[in-house]
Design an enzyme around this catalytic site. Structure first.
Site, PDB file in Angstrom:
ATOM      1  N   GLU A   1      15.884   3.093  -0.331  1.00 18.31           N
ATOM      2  CA  GLU A   1      15.839   1.657  -0.080  1.00 18.31           C
ATOM      3  C   GLU A   1      15.780   0.864  -1.375  1.00 18.31           C
ATOM      4  O   GLU A   1      15.270   1.320  -2.392  1.00 18.31           O
ATOM      5  CB  GLU A   1      14.675   1.292   0.831  1.00 18.31           C
ATOM      6  CG  GLU A   1      13.295   1.550   0.283  1.00 18.31           C
ATOM      7  CD  GLU A   1      12.218   1.180   1.318  1.00 18.31           C
ATOM      8  OE1 GLU A   1      11.816   2.088   2.059  1.00 18.31           O
ATOM      9  OE2 GLU A   1      11.806   0.017   1.375  1.00 18.31           O
TER      10      GLU A   1
ATOM     11  N   CYS B   1      -0.126   8.521  -4.304  1.00 15.61           N
ATOM     12  CA  CYS B   1      -1.024   7.360  -4.247  1.00 15.61           C
ATOM     13  C   CYS B   1      -1.395   7.081  -2.785  1.00 15.61           C
ATOM     14  O   CYS B   1      -0.535   7.080  -1.904  1.00 15.61           O
ATOM     15  CB  CYS B   1      -0.372   6.133  -4.882  1.00 15.61           C
ATOM     16  SG  CYS B   1      -0.022   6.383  -6.633  1.00 15.61           S
TER      17      CYS B   1
ATOM     18  N   LEU C   1      -2.418   0.167 -12.327  1.00 11.25           N
ATOM     19  CA  LEU C   1      -3.806   0.436 -12.711  1.00 11.25           C
ATOM     20  C   LEU C   1      -4.664   0.629 -11.458  1.00 11.25           C
ATOM     21  O   LEU C   1      -5.250   1.689 -11.262  1.00 11.25           O
ATOM     22  CB  LEU C   1      -4.289  -0.753 -13.561  1.00 11.25           C
ATOM     23  CG  LEU C   1      -5.542  -0.600 -14.389  1.00 11.25           C
ATOM     24  CD1 LEU C   1      -5.480   0.622 -15.281  1.00 11.25           C
ATOM     25  CD2 LEU C   1      -5.743  -1.852 -15.253  1.00 11.25           C
ATOM     26  N   HIS C   2      -4.758  -0.404 -10.654  1.00 11.83           N
ATOM     27  CA  HIS C   2      -5.382  -0.356  -9.324  1.00 11.83           C
ATOM     28  C   HIS C   2      -6.888  -0.106  -9.287  1.00 11.83           C
ATOM     29  O   HIS C   2      -7.497  -0.239  -8.220  1.00 11.83           O
ATOM     30  CB  HIS C   2      -4.689   0.650  -8.400  1.00 11.83           C
ATOM     31  CG  HIS C   2      -3.212   0.411  -8.227  1.00 11.83           C
ATOM     32  ND1 HIS C   2      -2.657  -0.851  -8.196  1.00 11.83           N
ATOM     33  CD2 HIS C   2      -2.170   1.273  -8.077  1.00 11.83           C
ATOM     34  CE1 HIS C   2      -1.349  -0.758  -8.035  1.00 11.83           C
ATOM     35  NE2 HIS C   2      -1.033   0.512  -7.970  1.00 11.83           N
TER      36      HIS C   2
ATOM     37  N   ASN D   1      -0.402  -3.900   0.920  1.00 12.76           N
ATOM     38  CA  ASN D   1       0.384  -4.026   2.134  1.00 12.76           C
ATOM     39  C   ASN D   1       0.019  -2.823   3.008  1.00 12.76           C
ATOM     40  O   ASN D   1       0.393  -1.702   2.705  1.00 12.76           O
ATOM     41  CB  ASN D   1       1.871  -3.990   1.736  1.00 12.76           C
ATOM     42  CG  ASN D   1       2.759  -4.624   2.774  1.00 12.76           C
ATOM     43  OD1 ASN D   1       2.392  -4.717   3.948  1.00 12.76           O
ATOM     44  ND2 ASN D   1       3.932  -5.046   2.363  1.00 12.76           N
TER      45      ASN D   1
ATOM     46  N   CYS E   1       6.764  -0.692  -0.405  1.00 12.62           N
ATOM     47  CA  CYS E   1       7.390   0.523  -0.901  1.00 12.62           C
ATOM     48  C   CYS E   1       7.575   1.633   0.139  1.00 12.62           C
ATOM     49  O   CYS E   1       6.617   2.218   0.611  1.00 12.62           O
ATOM     50  CB  CYS E   1       6.400   1.057  -1.916  1.00 12.62           C
ATOM     51  SG  CYS E   1       7.073   1.412  -3.453  1.00 12.62           S
TER      52      CYS E   1
HETATM   53  N1  SAH Z   1       5.724   5.000  -9.140  1.00 17.54           N
HETATM   54  C1  SAH Z   1       5.740   3.687  -9.722  1.00 17.54           C
HETATM   55  C2  SAH Z   1       6.495   2.680  -8.873  1.00 17.54           C
HETATM   56  C3  SAH Z   1       5.847   2.515  -7.555  1.00 17.54           C
HETATM   57  S1  SAH Z   1       5.980   1.094  -6.586  1.00 17.54           S
HETATM   58  C4  SAH Z   1       4.300   3.228  -9.940  1.00 17.54           C
HETATM   59  O1  SAH Z   1       3.387   3.895  -9.491  1.00 17.54           O
HETATM   60  O2  SAH Z   1       4.118   2.212 -10.586  1.00 17.54           O
HETATM   61  C5  SAH Z   1       5.438  -0.292  -7.457  1.00 17.54           C
HETATM   62  C6  SAH Z   1       4.010  -0.741  -7.234  1.00 17.54           C
HETATM   63  O3  SAH Z   1       3.683  -0.956  -5.860  1.00 17.54           O
HETATM   64  C7  SAH Z   1       2.999   0.253  -7.767  1.00 17.54           C
HETATM   65  O4  SAH Z   1       2.032  -0.455  -8.484  1.00 17.54           O
HETATM   66  C8  SAH Z   1       2.421   0.830  -6.494  1.00 17.54           C
HETATM   67  O5  SAH Z   1       1.156   1.384  -6.716  1.00 17.54           O
HETATM   68  C9  SAH Z   1       2.423  -0.374  -5.593  1.00 17.54           C
HETATM   69  N2  SAH Z   1       2.320  -0.097  -4.155  1.00 17.54           N
HETATM   70  C10 SAH Z   1       2.827   0.939  -3.464  1.00 17.54           C
HETATM   71  N3  SAH Z   1       2.537   0.843  -2.159  1.00 17.54           N
HETATM   72  C11 SAH Z   1       1.837  -0.293  -1.998  1.00 17.54           C
HETATM   73  C12 SAH Z   1       1.252  -0.956  -0.883  1.00 17.54           C
HETATM   74  N4  SAH Z   1       1.328  -0.442   0.335  1.00 17.54           N
HETATM   75  N5  SAH Z   1       0.606  -2.109  -1.112  1.00 17.54           N
HETATM   76  C13 SAH Z   1       0.524  -2.633  -2.360  1.00 17.54           C
HETATM   77  N6  SAH Z   1       1.044  -2.070  -3.446  1.00 17.54           N
HETATM   78  C14 SAH Z   1       1.698  -0.900  -3.285  1.00 17.54           C
END
Ligand code: SAH
Length: 346
Positions: free
Chosen positions: A90, A114, A213-214, A288, A331
């Site tokens: 996608e 993650c 980072l999160h 999300n 994502c």
């Molecule tokens: N693998 C890369 C790209 C991932 S997607 C990375 O980890 O950065 C891009 C961002 O969206 C990342 O920060 C990921 O942690 C975040 N992300 C993924 N799923 C999510 C969700 N359900 N809600 C909020 N952020 C999300």
């Protein structure tokens, strides 16, 4: 290697091997990477015999759109593409005042695990070829009829887990013989593969690095991101500092806010302690929610309090505008629902 993944020099060599004149390479490269053809037969200045040879021996990688959803809220479009082997990826197209931005996937699935992310639920299927990353942009340009000016590698997959192909993709998309998109208009988002951040810094790139980072401590981060068990936060931040030293590019930190998990004032303070003094920007993303996990989005009040705290400490911060929430914005959610619908039908 497929033709669309080749540099102009490699294409030249390939054609010379076929007994062709070198000047054909530039013509064909332009058809593929500037005029964005879907089929070799569209190349009007190339001899029929060569078109036949290419069609037979070097099939052109083109993604097949299988679903396009348009958000009724903001016009964001989500594309599902089928790859030559039946896999689905996608991509997202977003319209901003400063131009059109496309978010591309770098892998089918992901193995980073993650906890809140839909792309990783079934693990990694395979890496995308450079041509398959390029064609997400080429196909969207063809389908929308509009130019793409910004690219974010933030779709499914971990770009630094497919490092060589991502580097080649960047080389091709920014090259002056192709779409010539400025490096400064591209962002690569990583969950923090330390050696790759350092390696990328050394390429002298002008691409923006976004780090997921999160969480502000190792302990909290490990709960959300398995990769945090491999690389300590201190080493991740050091690698980001190194990236800034080498490239001069301001860093982006992504921080998805999850209710009750990483969104209280103490965590905001810890985050400030961690990144204070860095030339950076924090992008707060209200998580999300995905149905497979229990994580909930932080309240509006918690999000604002978190943001205000950072701002008071003079840290640049924005709350990510939610684009296309009505069309499975997070994502990997759309691909997942599409693939599972298909399986049900079988
Ligand atoms: N693998 C890369 C790209 C991932 S997607 C990375 O980890 O950065 C891009 C961002 O969206 C990342 O920060 C990921 O942690 C975040 N992300 C993924 N799923 C999510 C969700 N359900 N809600 C909020 N952020 C999300």
């Amino acid at each position: 290697m497929d033709l669309k993944s080749m540099t102009l020099t490699e294409l030249k060599e390939e054609l010379i091997k076929k007994g062709q004149k070198a000047f054909r390479a530039k013509q064909i490269y332009e058809w593929i990477h500037v005029k964005l053809i879907r089929d070799y037969s569209e190349m009007t200045n190339i001899p029929a015999t060569l078109i036949e040879d290419l069609t037979k021996n070097n099939p052109l990688v083109t993604l097949k759109p299988v679903e396009i959803l348009t958000s009724q809220i903001d016009g964001t479009k989500k594309f599902l593409f089928e790859l030559y082997d039946g896999n689905i990826v996608e991509s997202v197209w977003m319209k901003y005042q400063h131009g059109n931005s496309v978010c591309i996937s770098s892998q089918v699935g992901c193995r980073m695990g993650c906890r809140f992310c839909a792309s990783t639920l079934d693990g990694l299927v395979r890496n995308l070829e450079p041509s398959e990353m390029l064609d997400q942009i080429y196909a969207i340009t063809r389908l929308t009829g509009e130019k793409v000016s910004n690219i974010v590698i933030m779709g499914s997959g971990e770009p630094f887990d497919n490092y060589d192909n991502v580097i080649r993709f960047l080389q091709l998309i920014t090259g002056e013989d192709g779409l010539n998109i400025s490096q400064r208009n591209i962002t690569v988002s990583t969950c923090g593969l330390v050696p790759k951040i350092r390696e990328f810094a050394e390429t002298g790139t002008q691409v923006t690095l976004a780090l997921s980072l999160h969480a502000p401590t190792d302990e909290k981060r490990q709960k959300l991101m398995p990769i945090a068990n491999k690389y300590a936060l201190k080493d991740v931040i050091d690698a980001c500092k190194y990236f800034f030293e080498k490239t001069g590019r301001r860093l982006t930190f992504e921080y998805s806010l999850v209710a009750g998990v990483n969104d209280n004032e103490k965590e905001a303070d810890e985050l400030i302690g961690l990144i204070k003094g860095l030339n950076c920007h924090v992008n707060l993303i209200p998580v999300n929610p995905i149905k497979e996990r229990e994580y909930k989005e932080s309240s509006k009040a918690a999000i604002l309090a978190f943001k205000n705290k950072l701002e008071k400490n003079r840290i640049n911060v924005t709350i990510r505008r939610e684009m296309g929430r009505d069309i499975n914005g997070a994502c990997g959610q759309l691909r997942r629902s599409f693939v599972s619908k298909k399986t049900e039908k079988l």
